[in-house]
Enzyme design. Structure first.
Site, PDB file in Angstrom:
ATOM      1  N   PHE A   8      -5.600  21.475 -23.966  1.00  9.08           N
ATOM      2  CA  PHE A   8      -6.430  20.444 -24.656  1.00  9.08           C
ATOM      3  C   PHE A   8      -7.613  20.426 -23.762  1.00  9.08           C
ATOM      4  O   PHE A   8      -7.958  20.935 -22.897  1.00  9.08           O
ATOM      5  CB  PHE A   8      -5.487  19.085 -24.695  1.00  9.08           C
ATOM      6  CG  PHE A   8      -6.184  18.004 -25.688  1.00  9.08           C
ATOM      7  CD1 PHE A   8      -6.355  18.319 -26.930  1.00  9.08           C
ATOM      8  CD2 PHE A   8      -6.462  16.990 -25.153  1.00  9.08           C
ATOM      9  CE1 PHE A   8      -7.047  17.565 -27.774  1.00  9.08           C
ATOM     10  CE2 PHE A   8      -7.071  16.057 -25.874  1.00  9.08           C
ATOM     11  CZ  PHE A   8      -7.192  16.298 -27.274  1.00  9.08           C
ATOM     12  N   TYR A  43       0.925  -1.127  -0.152  1.00  4.82           N
ATOM     13  CA  TYR A  43       0.144   0.135   0.012  1.00  4.82           C
ATOM     14  C   TYR A  43       0.823   1.250  -0.088  1.00  4.82           C
ATOM     15  O   TYR A  43       0.557   2.133  -0.741  1.00  4.82           O
ATOM     16  CB  TYR A  43      -0.798  -0.044   1.320  1.00  4.82           C
ATOM     17  CG  TYR A  43      -1.958   1.045   1.004  1.00  4.82           C
ATOM     18  CD1 TYR A  43      -3.321   0.835   0.554  1.00  4.82           C
ATOM     19  CD2 TYR A  43      -1.729   2.496   1.517  1.00  4.82           C
ATOM     20  CE1 TYR A  43      -4.231   1.688   0.349  1.00  4.82           C
ATOM     21  CE2 TYR A  43      -2.674   3.373   1.299  1.00  4.82           C
ATOM     22  CZ  TYR A  43      -4.137   3.154   0.844  1.00  4.82           C
ATOM     23  OH  TYR A  43      -4.898   4.058   0.648  1.00  4.82           O
ATOM     24  N   ALA A  49       2.321  15.514 -22.285  1.00  2.00           N
ATOM     25  CA  ALA A  49       1.927  14.086 -22.674  1.00  2.00           C
ATOM     26  C   ALA A  49       2.968  13.523 -23.956  1.00  2.00           C
ATOM     27  O   ALA A  49       3.233  12.621 -23.897  1.00  2.00           O
ATOM     28  CB  ALA A  49       0.431  14.316 -23.148  1.00  2.00           C
TER      29      ALA A  49
END
Ligand code: P70
Length: 446
Positions: A112, A60, A204
């Site tokens: 975008f 975790y 990106a």
């Protein structure tokens, strides 16, 4: 990994697209022959990435894969504070909450769709400062993703206190995957420093941007892409990233910061919305694949092959007389629907109509980036506001298709072109309040 392609007949495609409300997002992918809807999350991963998937530490907290990702981002981009997120828009949500208040303005070359959506959801205003050349679809020019620096400064000066953030999207997706030059990035930084405004990258497609700098900008041809990437990011305070593009994975994203103070603020939003600080909505194995992809994407033979394939499709389309955005950018070829279907008015969504026809013709799925994706109704007057560009994007997934597939795409478009004058427009019958293109529904006008 290879995948079977399936063919369908025209009658089936007619039926399916009608059922989908004439929106290709609503199609089952099994009914798509060549899928150019997006280059996002559609990458084939490498042997090295798959090997990494087997080494997931699914604890975790404190997964070793997180530390590897953090160290990789520091090495590749130079930012030491990393906040993983489930994808790019999760990262954008966090970034807006760190920097933006209602009433603020966020300045960019051209935001975008999801970025614009998150700015609006925050009650702020997205402001595009793209240089004029970026809007001229048919005219060849280098770096059509550049800011108009005078316009940027003028927009800041409209209200300096409200200019919360500058976002440089590399490459610029809306107008063709067009790159931003290093000189322009440096210019943005200089203006930002004058007014004390933070600069972030929407990263990106950062490696594709660096490839163009290497090949087009004086002084960079002998520099390794990795070095160019490092220099680009040196002018920013951090970045958001949809890892589904240039990190070569199927899901994932992150925000990265230079400053610990920004990072501290970011994790206040990460924990409730994305997950604990060392996983942010992702499995350990996903973090590992992302870390490996971020380095693999810097391979210059890969980039040459990738961008070369985009160029190859563009050349085929130019030869066939299809009007496309020139020069082609990094991740796809964009068709100018305004000139291909000049008889269809804006409010009948020519680019959407062309997207539909390409699917019906050849089972090929592109995407509309025009009046549906970027248009909206003015909240005060209720009038339609149309974006300058009306494009159909053929986004090419990374490491998936061959040039033979590109030939099939070109052939289908040629057939659509032959019957262009008989293609009818569409009527919008359903739209969501933000990011409407994903779920919009249309009827075909007869
Ligand atoms: C695309 C997808 C996502 C994206 C992006 C930039 C520059 C952030 C994000 C959000 C979205 C899309 C558009 C049309 C059809 C399908 C998908 N771009 N910044 O394909 O990232 O999707 O991970 O939340 O391009 O260009 P994420």
């Amino acid at each position: 990994m290879v995948e079977m392609l399936r063919t369908t007949d025209r009658a089936t495609r007619e039926r399916l697209i009608k059922e989908a409300g004439y929106n290709v997002f609503g199609l089952p992918s099994d009914a798509v022959y060549i899928d150019l809807l997006s280059d996002s999350g559609t990458t084939a991963m490498s042997d090295y990435q798959w090997a990494g998937m087997m080494m997931g530490d699914e604890a975790y907290a404190g997964s070793r894969n997180f530390y590897n990702l953090r160290d990789t981002i520091k090495e590749v981009m130079g930012y030491g504070y990393v906040v993983p997120a489930h994808q790019g828009r999760g990262a954008e949500h966090i970034l807006m909450n760190v920097f933006v208040k209602p009433g603020d303005r966020v300045l960019g070359n051209m935001h975008f769709d999801t970025t614009e959506g998150h700015i609006l959801l925050k009650g702020a205003e997205p402001v595009n400062c793209l240089a004029e050349a970026g809007y001229k679809v048919g005219e060849e020019a280098d770096f059509k993703g550049n800011f108009d620096l005078d316009l940027l400064e003028a927009e800041i000066n409209k209200d300096v206190d409200k200019a919360a953030l500058i976002l440089i999207t590399i490459t610029c997706n809306n107008n063709g995957g067009q790159p931003v030059s290093m000189e322009n990035i440096r210019g943005v930084r200089k203006i930002a420093d004058k007014y004390g405004i933070p600069v972030f990258f929407d990263a990106a497609r950062f490696a594709e941007n660096a490839y163009f700098i290497k090949h087009l900008e004086p002084g960079y041809k002998d520099k390794p892409v990795a070095e160019i990437v490092k220099e680009m990011f040196s002018y920013g305070d951090g970045c958001t990233m949809s890892a589904k593009k240039d990190a070569l994975v199927n899901i994932g994203g992150f925000v990265a910061f230079r400053s610990e103070e920004h990072y501290r603020k970011a994790i206040e939003w990460q924990v409730p919305f994305e997950g604990y600080v060392t996983y942010g909505g992702l499995a350990g194995r996903d973090l590992e694949a992302m870390a490996r992809g971020l380095k693999e994407v810097l391979n210059e033979d890969y980039l040459e092959d990738r961008i070369g394939q985009v160029r190859y499709l563009a050349d085929l389309l130019v030869e066939a007389g299809i009007p496309i955005v020139r020069p082609p950018g990094g991740h796809g070829v964009y068709i100018d629907a305004k000139s291909m279907l000049p008889h269809i008015p804006r409010h009948q969504f020519p680019a959407q109509a062309l997207t539909v026809e390409l699917y019906v013709e050849g089972g090929i799925r592109g995407v509309e980036l025009g009046g549906c994706a970027f248009g909206y109704k003015d909240p005060e007057t209720g009038e339609d506001v149309w974006p300058e560009l009306e494009l159909v994007r053929l986004a090419i997934p990374r490491r998936v298709y061959t040039d033979r597939h590109m030939m099939v795409v070109a052939r289908a478009l040629k057939a659509v072109k032959q019957r262009a004058s008989s293609i009818k427009g569409l009527r919008l019958v359903y739209e969501a309040p933000v990011m409407r293109h994903f779920t919009a529904r249309f009827e075909r006008l007869e």
